[in-house]
Motif scaffolding. Structure first.
Motif, PDB file in Angstrom:
ATOM      1  N   LYS A  58       0.827  -1.207   0.000  1.00 58.24           N
ATOM      2  CA  LYS A  58       0.000   0.000   0.000  1.00 58.24           C
ATOM      3  C   LYS A  58       0.864   1.261   0.000  1.00 58.24           C
ATOM      4  N   LEU A  59       1.968   1.226   0.733  1.00 54.91           N
ATOM      5  CA  LEU A  59       2.843   2.393   0.793  1.00 54.91           C
ATOM      6  C   LEU A  59       3.490   2.657  -0.565  1.00 54.91           C
ATOM      7  N   SER A  60       3.848   1.578  -1.263  1.00 57.21           N
ATOM      8  CA  SER A  60       4.480   1.761  -2.575  1.00 57.21           C
ATOM      9  C   SER A  60       3.504   2.340  -3.596  1.00 57.21           C
ATOM     10  N   GLN A  61       2.194   2.174  -3.375  1.00 60.11           N
ATOM     11  CA  GLN A  61       1.221   2.791  -4.263  1.00 60.11           C
ATOM     12  C   GLN A  61       1.181   4.311  -4.091  1.00 60.11           C
ATOM     13  N   ILE A  62       1.538   4.786  -2.905  1.00 58.39           N
ATOM     14  CA  ILE A  62       1.571   6.226  -2.646  1.00 58.39           C
ATOM     15  C   ILE A  62       2.964   6.783  -2.889  1.00 58.39           C
ATOM     16  N   LEU A  63       3.970   6.066  -2.376  1.00 60.21           N
ATOM     17  CA  LEU A  63       5.377   6.455  -2.553  1.00 60.21           C
ATOM     18  C   LEU A  63       6.075   5.282  -3.235  1.00 60.21           C
ATOM     19  N   PRO A  64       6.198   5.293  -4.562  1.00 63.13           N
ATOM     20  CA  PRO A  64       6.681   4.114  -5.301  1.00 63.13           C
ATOM     21  C   PRO A  64       8.052   3.621  -4.868  1.00 63.13           C
ATOM     22  N   HIS A  65       8.892   4.477  -4.335  1.00 63.74           N
ATOM     23  CA  HIS A  65      10.232   4.036  -3.956  1.00 63.74           C
ATOM     24  C   HIS A  65      10.229   3.296  -2.619  1.00 63.74           C
ATOM     25  N   ARG A  66       9.108   3.352  -1.895  1.00 65.52           N
ATOM     26  CA  ARG A  66       9.029   2.673  -0.595  1.00 65.52           C
ATOM     27  C   ARG A  66       8.444   1.275  -0.805  1.00 65.52           C
ATOM     28  N   THR A  67       9.286   0.323  -1.162  1.00 64.99           N
ATOM     29  CA  THR A  67       8.857  -1.040  -1.413  1.00 64.99           C
ATOM     30  C   THR A  67       9.289  -1.954  -0.276  1.00 64.99           C
ATOM     31  N   TYR A  68       8.811  -3.187  -0.315  1.00 71.79           N
ATOM     32  CA  TYR A  68       9.214  -4.166   0.694  1.00 71.79           C
ATOM     33  C   TYR A  68      10.722  -4.392   0.646  1.00 71.79           C
ATOM     34  N   THR A  69      11.253  -4.484  -0.560  1.00 70.68           N
ATOM     35  CA  THR A  69      12.688  -4.742  -0.709  1.00 70.68           C
ATOM     36  C   THR A  69      13.514  -3.615  -0.126  1.00 70.68           C
ATOM     37  N   SER A  70      13.033  -2.380  -0.235  1.00 72.73           N
ATOM     38  CA  SER A  70      13.791  -1.250   0.304  1.00 72.73           C
ATOM     39  C   SER A  70      13.866  -1.291   1.821  1.00 72.73           C
ATOM     40  N   TYR A  71      12.939  -2.009   2.454  1.00 74.19           N
ATOM     41  CA  TYR A  71      12.951  -2.127   3.918  1.00 74.19           C
ATOM     42  C   TYR A  71      13.619  -3.425   4.375  1.00 74.19           C
ATOM     43  N   TYR A  72      13.182  -4.544   3.793  1.00 77.81           N
ATOM     44  CA  TYR A  72      13.553  -5.851   4.345  1.00 77.81           C
ATOM     45  C   TYR A  72      14.351  -6.727   3.403  1.00 77.81           C
ATOM     46  N   GLY A  73      14.594  -6.291   2.220  1.00 79.58           N
ATOM     47  CA  GLY A  73      15.333  -7.127   1.287  1.00 79.58           C
ATOM     48  C   GLY A  73      14.421  -8.101   0.580  1.00 79.58           C
ATOM     49  N   GLN A  74      14.988  -9.245   0.161  1.00 71.96           N
ATOM     50  CA  GLN A  74      14.236 -10.199  -0.640  1.00 71.96           C
ATOM     51  C   GLN A  74      13.283 -11.029   0.219  1.00 71.96           C
ATOM     52  N   ARG A  75      12.226 -11.544  -0.437  1.00 70.13           N
ATOM     53  CA  ARG A  75      11.234 -12.358   0.245  1.00 70.13           C
ATOM     54  C   ARG A  75      11.775 -13.737   0.562  1.00 70.13           C
ATOM     55  N   GLU A  76      11.029 -14.476   1.361  1.00 67.12           N
ATOM     56  CA  GLU A  76      11.483 -15.746   1.906  1.00 67.12           C
ATOM     57  C   GLU A  76      11.671 -16.818   0.849  1.00 67.12           C
ATOM     58  N   TRP A  77      10.980 -16.743  -0.301  1.00 63.73           N
ATOM     59  CA  TRP A  77      11.139 -17.800  -1.303  1.00 63.73           C
ATOM     60  C   TRP A  77      12.533 -17.791  -1.930  1.00 63.73           C
ATOM     61  N   HIS A  78      13.224 -16.666  -1.866  1.00 60.01           N
ATOM     62  CA  HIS A  78      14.607 -16.634  -2.338  1.00 60.01           C
ATOM     63  C   HIS A  78      15.505 -17.481  -1.435  1.00 60.01           C
ATOM     64  N   ALA A  79      15.176 -17.569  -0.152  1.00 59.59           N
ATOM     65  CA  ALA A  79      15.936 -18.433   0.760  1.00 59.59           C
ATOM     66  C   ALA A  79      15.727 -19.900   0.411  1.00 59.59           C
ATOM     67  N   TYR A  80      14.493 -20.283   0.097  1.00 61.77           N
ATOM     68  CA  TYR A  80      14.229 -21.664  -0.296  1.00 61.77           C
ATOM     69  C   TYR A  80      14.990 -22.010  -1.578  1.00 61.77           C
ATOM     70  N   ALA A  81      14.991 -21.088  -2.511  1.00 65.57           N
ATOM     71  CA  ALA A  81      15.726 -21.338  -3.756  1.00 65.57           C
ATOM     72  C   ALA A  81      17.202 -21.550  -3.465  1.00 65.57           C
ATOM     73  N   ALA A  82      17.765 -20.764  -2.559  1.00 59.28           N
ATOM     74  CA  ALA A  82      19.194 -20.894  -2.242  1.00 59.28           C
ATOM     75  C   ALA A  82      19.505 -22.231  -1.578  1.00 59.28           C
ATOM     76  N   MET A  83      18.672 -22.655  -0.617  1.00 58.14           N
ATOM     77  CA  MET A  83      18.938 -23.906   0.097  1.00 58.14           C
ATOM     78  C   MET A  83      18.716 -25.116  -0.809  1.00 58.14           C
ATOM     79  N   ILE A  84      17.683 -25.085  -1.629  1.00 60.19           N
ATOM     80  CA  ILE A  84      17.435 -26.204  -2.549  1.00 60.19           C
ATOM     81  C   ILE A  84      18.536 -26.265  -3.606  1.00 60.19           C
ATOM     82  N   ASP A  85      18.971 -25.100  -4.052  1.00 59.67           N
ATOM     83  CA  ASP A  85      20.059 -25.076  -5.031  1.00 59.67           C
ATOM     84  C   ASP A  85      21.336 -25.629  -4.417  1.00 59.67           C
ATOM     85  N   LEU A  86      21.531 -25.393  -3.131  1.00 61.64           N
ATOM     86  CA  LEU A  86      22.698 -25.967  -2.445  1.00 61.64           C
ATOM     87  C   LEU A  86      22.611 -27.487  -2.442  1.00 61.64           C
ATOM     88  N   LEU A  87      21.404 -28.041  -2.261  1.00 56.92           N
ATOM     89  CA  LEU A  87      21.247 -29.494  -2.252  1.00 56.92           C
ATOM     90  C   LEU A  87      21.484 -30.085  -3.632  1.00 56.92           C
TER      91      LEU A  87
END
Length: 1401
Positions: free
Chosen positions: A877-906
């Motif tokens: 909702k915040l990014s709809q008002i202030l486009p530069h304020r995204t989830y990534t700008s606060y917290y980085g990548q979402r959790e599915w990127h972690a799953y991709a990294a661990m599965i790729d390690l396997l």
């Protein structure tokens, strides 16, 4: 009677002596001597003098002349009757003609009499009263004579008799004895009844004046006040018991009874209860008896008063009704009570109210109070705040009030036009109230919602609401009460949100309801968290969105000026200033502020969103011109100072506050308010671009040709770690990572690096690993340079742990892994950093606890918490008002990127570290292969990710020598497993092992040939495995396999036969593809193939995992394993990782120029369609539209019976008596299911008691399943089977007739009367349905006082029991089946008893 006969033989003197002696006994007794009392009463005249003698001058007036004088007595000849015109007290006549006012005696003492002298203005009044006393001894009454048994009242000490009786009344506590006392005094003629009635009512009249007259008396003379209250309670109790007497008694009733008794309401809690009980008994007396035939105790005729009874109370005549006694007197008194009385008191006031209005409706009274809004608004309070009984009375009041009204009603609370169908609408309203609030069965409530929508009006323009807003919100507010179960509250809440958002009715009168009832329910956190739905594209909370839409609708659609807005918790309608939606805006703001933090924090954002959206819509209709005063503006601005919101939500809240202020007060900036300035500063800061990468100036100094750690270390010491504290932490981390990228590993001092990393770690730990700190740690700690230093110094095992870099990194790895379970933003950066380290420096896998990390990740997959999903929503909702304020700008990548990294390690596990991967596989397999039967369908420790990981690891961790061992382990798990998705993956794993080692597939054929050694599920698994590996095996294998399938297609075992039927056409089709002629050319195989393909189940599309086709080679890719269709059917699982995530991971690696290892498992092809489309959102069910559903009937489990709301009359001992005089003996029955059903039947039909062989059977689950808690409300006693005959004999001695439900040669047909006949010494017979029946068979009707014996399920009623049964009845049937289940038979028999005796109990 015997007493009358004995007394009739006595002469006058003896009778007088008997009267005096029995009076002495009565006075001396500590409790009522009923024998003595009855003799005294029977010696009194049975009738009173004619009323006409005393009617001419009975309306005397006077003034109080002297104070009361205690302990004075008057003679019996001075006794006179009650005169209604004098006031609330009744006069007595003294010897000198002075009129006195009587006050009753004190509890537990001989009753003194006090008088208040009243100067007579008419001498004729005194003479009339004296004449009344004299007339009592005359011998004539309506042409008759006083019975010879009676004595002359003037010759008897009557005053002492009444004093003694009142003394015992004041002392008696047992209602049963009071009832008997009233029975004796009021059951032997009108003279005694009239005298006693006058004394009691005079006493109550004076007590009422003393108790309620002087408020200071309660504090000044508390003992006298308590004494008077106790006496009043006693007299009211006696009066109540007298009203319970049958109608033929002489009742203490007159037109002023309601006013007198109602006067005690609202004074004292205990007086209040007994006053309501007395009024209830009074109204029950009027309801249960024909008023014109009701015998009353008063012997004189009162003057007719407007709107009241004109009482013709001549001796032994009925109460002739000209106008109802249920006039507005009671309502006038109730209306004077405070509103709190109707909120906090018990249901007794509403019971009294209901009985009064019922009597008024029955009498055809014309009540002006029904047109007053106070009448209906106070009734609303009872509906909103009461419990079940109170609400039933209130619904009964609504129905009876609308029956009683003879004029149209137009009030803010009630609108009713007599000639229209409004009463039918309110009948439907009360039915809906019963269904939703009282019965609360989910299915019925859901079915009633379309009717509720229709009742409240589809649209204000086309179908106006039939119910006023006040009554509508009364029902809705009651539905949102916390005592209603959550499922019903949800159902009504979702319906109401749909009703408001879709503009199905007028909501102008719902403003107070919005804040007092709806929002307190809608703000519950579970409603928000349970309706969260997250996909890659969007995360939403459907409940929050609905709440925002409701608020927006109230802001945009409600009128500016609302004159009558009903409140939920009070009976007051208020005028609301809602110009430009200000009432809603301020209401929401104050609701938030008054919550003081006791509100689900994310809910604030939805409330704010609703206000902003609503104001924008409203501004398009008319320009917003708010006239807010300063404190209201301050309240709105104070929202910006609320704390407790997480980072993104807090920023969004600040933006919403800014938007709200700009809409409400556009000129706010010129007002120059400090709080507004602070809000504007914060908003401007949020508008600036997010930049977390700016480096501290000191890192520019650390660069150069030969970068070193020493300058940074010196700076760390010089500033005492301030250079990495506070806002400097993130730039310091990034700067140090950049330094590590440039520095040579050989130039790094391990101790220096250890010190610097420890400093960063301790600072993060000191700040509790807050988000701006912890997200930078993994990239720093597990930087390839740090990992290389760790490996190079790992050989030094003698170094102390605090100085060992390996220990620091290992501890950090475990702690960050633990943090990632609750803080999902740590997960991605940690997994990607560790994967990069493992690929670039593979030996680190054995040095750091990678094995534990992988096992923990797979066994307990970290997932984003539902609370954190609101941060994701806020970021969107915040990014709809202030486009530069995204989830990534606060917290980085979402959790599915972690799953991709661990599965790729396997899948790309370092080749020289496969021992670690093999240990991971073994530890994952251990709990699966260690299971023992029986295995639960779902176990909390089992995860799909475990099997997916083992499917990847088996590809490169199992050697041919170990293949058989692993196959045995996986087959053990497969045979025990029942969950389809787990079985699918286990079969895939085993098939992959067979595919990798083709020589092992002969095991499948061998085991298929040993049917007797394996279970059906094992054989079915073998067939599935054979089918999976057949495409990659030889023709010989396929022929053997097809032969086995052909045999098992006729197996008697369903599971084996179905699996063989499903597999055979597939193997046949494979043979055609492979040109295996020995299979498709075989006529038997061809016939089997044709037969199976004709079956519908084979041609149907796969809707279960079991019938889903699998190619163990082509589907063995990352997208096939983690996005396969098997995840989307049969309890779909949410996707953890997608094809795009692996693509993004590879893209990042290529950018970083990281060294990649060989892919052991291919990525595969991007799947078509969106997996999320197969996962429906947890959206609240929308109620059906009235246009979509036509509701003809409202199902109710038990409607309100208005007659049942009236309390029963009669002796107090019968108050808790069950309505049916039937006992059920079920001791011969063993089955708990049948006993439970009979318990339900017995309780439902009001049987006295039910007997069973063993009370422990009531605890059996089968009993409870059919009893539905009826045993909680029914007396169930233990009666052993062997004791049944003796018990039945005792029941006969108590007047019960014992009837058995049994088929015998003499059983009567239930419900039919057949009289035994014999003619000419031989029994006649007749033919019925071809069966001869003896005419001498027993009658089939059930007696009123019945002991019903039920037989056992198999043997019926035993011979021993039949021997003591009076008669048997059987149920006539017409079908082939001759018997009924004992529950059914019992229900039919009890219903037949009610059909016969229901109107006579």
């Amino acid at each position: 009677m015997a007493t009358d006969a004995v007394l009739g033989f006595l002469d006058v003197d003896t009778k007088k002596a008997a009267f005096v002696s029995n009076l002495a006994r009565l006075q001396a007794a500590s409790q009522i001597d009923f024998d003595a009392l009855e003799i005294c009463i029977r010696l009194l005249p049975s009738s009173s003098p004619t009323a006409s003698d005393a009617s001419s001058d009975s309306q005397s007036k006077g003034s109080v002349e002297s104070a009361s004088h205690r302990h004075n007595r008057i003679s019996a000849g001075d006794f006179s009757q009650f005169d209604s015109s004098v006031g609330s007290c009744s006069p007595l006549l003294s010897d000198d003609g002075t009129i006195f006012r009587y006050k009753s005696s004190v509890l537990n003492t001989p009753p003194p009499v006090s008088y208040t002298r009243i100067t007579s203005h008419h001498e004729s009044a005194a003479s009339t009263l004296q004449h009344a006393n004299d007339a009592a001894s005359t011998s004539q009454h309506d042409g008759g004579e006083i019975a010879p048994l009676a004595l002359d009242p003037e010759e008897l000490p009557l005053e002492e008799l009444w004093d003694a009786i009142l003394q015992h009344v004041a002392a008696e506590k047992d209602p049963e004895r009071l009832y008997r006392l009233a029975d004796v005094c009021l059951g032997h003629g009108s003279f005694a009844a009239a005298c006693l009635s006058t004394r009691v009512e005079m006493a109550l009249d004076v007590l009422l004046e003393d108790i309620s007259g002087d408020p200071e008396r309660r504090s000044s003379t508390p003992d006298d006040y308590v004494e008077d209250c106790c006496t009043a309670r006693a007299y009211l109790s006696f009066l109540k018991c007298s009203f319970w007497l049958p109608g033929e008694h002489h009742h203490m009733v007159n037109h002023d009874s309601i006013s007198l008794i109602a006067g005690f309401i609202g004074i004292d809690d205990q007086l209040d209860d007994i006053a309501h009980d007395t009024l209830s008994a009074f109204f029950s007396l009027l309801k249960n008896n024909d008023i014109e035939k009701l015998t009353v105790a008063q012997p004189y005729k009162f003057k007719q008063l407007p709107g009241q009874y004109s009482l013709d109370l001549s001796p032994d005549r009925g109460l002739h009704k000209r106008k109802s006694v249920a006039n507005e007197t009671l309502w006038d008194h109730l209306n004077q009570l405070d509103l709190k009385y109707f909120i906090s008191n018990s249901s007794k006031v509403f019971r009294t109210w209901f009985q009064w209005i019922s009597q008024a409706a029955s009498d055809g009274s014309k009540l002006e109070c029904l047109a007053e809004d106070e009448y209906w608004s106070k009734l609303r309070l009872g509906l909103v705040n009461g419990y079940a009984d109170q609400r039933k009375f209130c619904l009964g009041i609504i129905r009876q009030s609308l029956l009683a009204t003879h004029q149209d009603i137009f009030t803010p609370t009630m609108v009713h036009v007599v000639r229209n169908t409004d009463r039918a609408a309110y009948e439907q309203y009360t039915t809906l109230f019963e269904t939703i609030i009282l019965h609360r069965y989910s299915g019925q409530v859901e079915a009633a919602l379309p009717t509720l929508t229709t009742l409240l009006g589809t649209t204000p323009e086309t179908i106006p609401s039939k119910i006023t807003a006040a009554m509508a919100i009364t029902l809705l507010a009651a539905a949102f009460d916390s005592k209603i179960q959550e499922s019903i509250r949800k159902m009504i809440g979702y319906w109401y949100m749909d009703y408001v958002v879709k503009a199905r009715g007028d909501i102008n009168g719902h403003i107070h309801f919005l804040f007092e009832a709806f929002l307190p329910w809608a703000m519950e956190g579970s409603l928000f968290t349970s309706t969260l739905h997250a996909t890659r594209a969007k995360t939403e909370c459907t409940h929050g969105a609905s709440v925002a839409a409701v608020i927006a609708k109230f802001v945009s659609d409600t009128e500016d000026d609302l004159s009558h807005v009903p409140s939920v918790r009070s009976a007051v309608d208020t005028k609301v200033d809602n110009r430009h939606g200000r009432a809603i805006v301020l209401g929401v703001v104050r609701f938030i502020l008054n919550a003081r933090g006791r509100i689900f924090q994310p809910a604030l954002l939805y409330l704010m969103e609703g206000l902003i959206d609503g104001l924008r819509v409203r501004s398009k209709k008319t320009p917003l011109r708010q006239n807010l005063v300063s404190f209201e503006i301050a309240e709105i601005l104070s929202l910006a100072r609320l704390t407790g919101l997480p980072e993104v939500a807090s920023d969004l809240h600040a933006v919403y506050c800014r938007k709200l202020c700009d809409l409400v007060v556009p000129e706010l900036e010129v007002m120059n308010l400090p709080s507004d300035k602070a809000l504007r500063v914060r908003f401007r800061k949020l508008e600036k671009p997010v930049d977390h990468s700016s480096l501290s100036g000191m890192f520019e100094e650390f660069g150069g040709d030969t970068p070193s750690l020493q300058p940074f270390l010196d700076e760390l010491y010089a500033t005492k770690h301030r250079c990495i504290q506070g806002p400097a932490y993130a730039p310091a981390c990034k700067g140090f990572v950049k330094l590590l990228d440039q520095i040579a590993v050989a130039s790094i001092d391990q101790d220096h690096l250890h010190i610097i990393l420890t400093a960063f770690w301790e600072e993060a730990e000191r700040r509790d690993f807050v988000r701006p700190v912890v997200v930078h740690l993994p990239a720093l700690l597990f930087h390839p340079t740090c990992i290389q230093v760790c490996i190079s110094h790992n050989c030094d095992t003698e170094v102390a742990s605090e100085e060992n870099l390996t220990v620091v990194l290992s501890n950090a790895m475990r702690r960050l892994q633990q943090l990632s379970k609750g803080r999902s933003y740590v997960l991605s950066v940690l997994a990607r950093s560790l994967r990069k380290a493992a690929f670039l420096i593979p030996p680190i896998v054995t040095i750091l606890p990678f094995e534990d990390l992988i096992l923990d990740f797979v066994n307990d997959p970290p997932s984003i918490k539902s609370e954190f999903l609101f941060e994701v929503i806020a970021a969107e909702k915040l990014s709809q008002i202030l486009p530069h304020r995204t989830y990534t700008s606060y917290y980085g990548q979402r959790e599915w990127h972690a799953y991709a990294a661990m599965i790729d390690l396997l899948r790309r596990f370092p080749g020289d570290q496969l021992s670690v991967a093999k240990r991971v596989l073994d530890q994952l397999l251990e709990p699966w292969k260690s299971q023992q039967a029986p295995v639960p369908v779902k176990s909390p420790w089992k995860k799909t990710l475990q099997l997916q990981a083992m499917l990847l690891l088996q590809q490169f961790c199992i050697t041919e020598a170990e293949a058989d061992t692993y196959v045995d382990s996986f087959m053990h798990a497969l045979v025990l497993e029942s969950w389809p998705r787990y079985r699918y993956l286990l079969e895939w794993i085993v098939a992959r092992i067979y595919y990798k080692f083709p020589g092992k597939t002969s095991r499948i054929i061998d085991e298929l040939g040993r049917l007797e050694e394996y279970t059906p599920i094992h054989m079915a698994s073998l067939m599935k495995l054979g089918l999976l590996v057949a495409p990659f095996e030889s023709e010989a294998f396929a022929i053997d396999f097809a032969t086995q399938l052909n045999c098992y297609s006729a197996s008697p075992k369903v599971q084996i036969r179905h699996e063989a039927n499903f597999a055979f056409p597939i193997i046949f089709e494979l043979a055609i593809t492979k040109d295996w002629r020995q299979i498709f050319g075989n006529p038997a195989f061809a016939a089997m193939n044709a037969f199976v393909r004709r079956l519908d189940k084979f041609n149907a599309s796969p809707w279960t995992i079991r019938t889903l086709k699998l190619d163990i080679v082509q589907d063995f890719t990352l997208d096939g394993v983690f996005q396969g269709r098997y995840l989307s059917i049969e309890s779909p699982e949410g996707e953890r990782v997608r094809y795009e995530d692996f693509e993004a991971l590879d893209a990042d690696d290529s950018i970083a120029q990281a060294g990649l290892l060989t892919d052991r498992i291919q990525l595969g092809n991007k799947p078509e369609g969106d997996f999320a489309e197969l996962m429906p959102a947890a959206t609240p069910p929308a109620p059906p539209s009235p246009d979509e559903v036509t509701q003809n009937f409202l199902q109710t489990k038990a409607g309100i019976d208005l007659d049942a709301l009236h309390p029963p009359s009669g002796s107090p001992s019968k108050e808790n008596q069950r309505p049916a005089s039937v006992m059920m003996v079920a001791s011969l029955i063993d089955n708990p299911t049948n006993l439970g059903g009979l318990s339900r039947i017995s309780e439902s039909f009001g049987l006295e008691v039910m007997y069973i062989d063993d009370l422990k059977k009531t605890l059996h689950k089968d009993f409870k399943a059919t009893s539905v808690r009826s045993e909680k409300h029914l007396q169930i006693q233990e009666l052993k089977e062997k004791s049944v005959p003796e018990f039945l004999l005792r029941a006969k001695s108590r007047g019960y007739e014992v009837v058995g439900i049994e088929q015998t040669d003499r059983s009567g047909i239930l419900g039919q009367e057949t009289v035994a006949k014999e003619a000419a010494g031989e029994a006649e017979s007749k033919t019925e349905n071809g069966v001869k029946k003896a005419i001498g068979q027993q009658i089939g009707t059930l007696p009123k006082k019945c002991c019903l014996v039920m037989g056992s399920e198999k043997e019926g009623i035993s011979a021993e029991v039949l021997a003591v049964i009076d008669r048997c009845v059987e149920i006539k049937t017409v079908g082939v089946t001759r018997s009924l289940n004992v529950q059914t038979a019992g229900g039919i028999a009890v219903y037949e008893w009610w059909r016969e005796w229901g109107g006579k109990v």
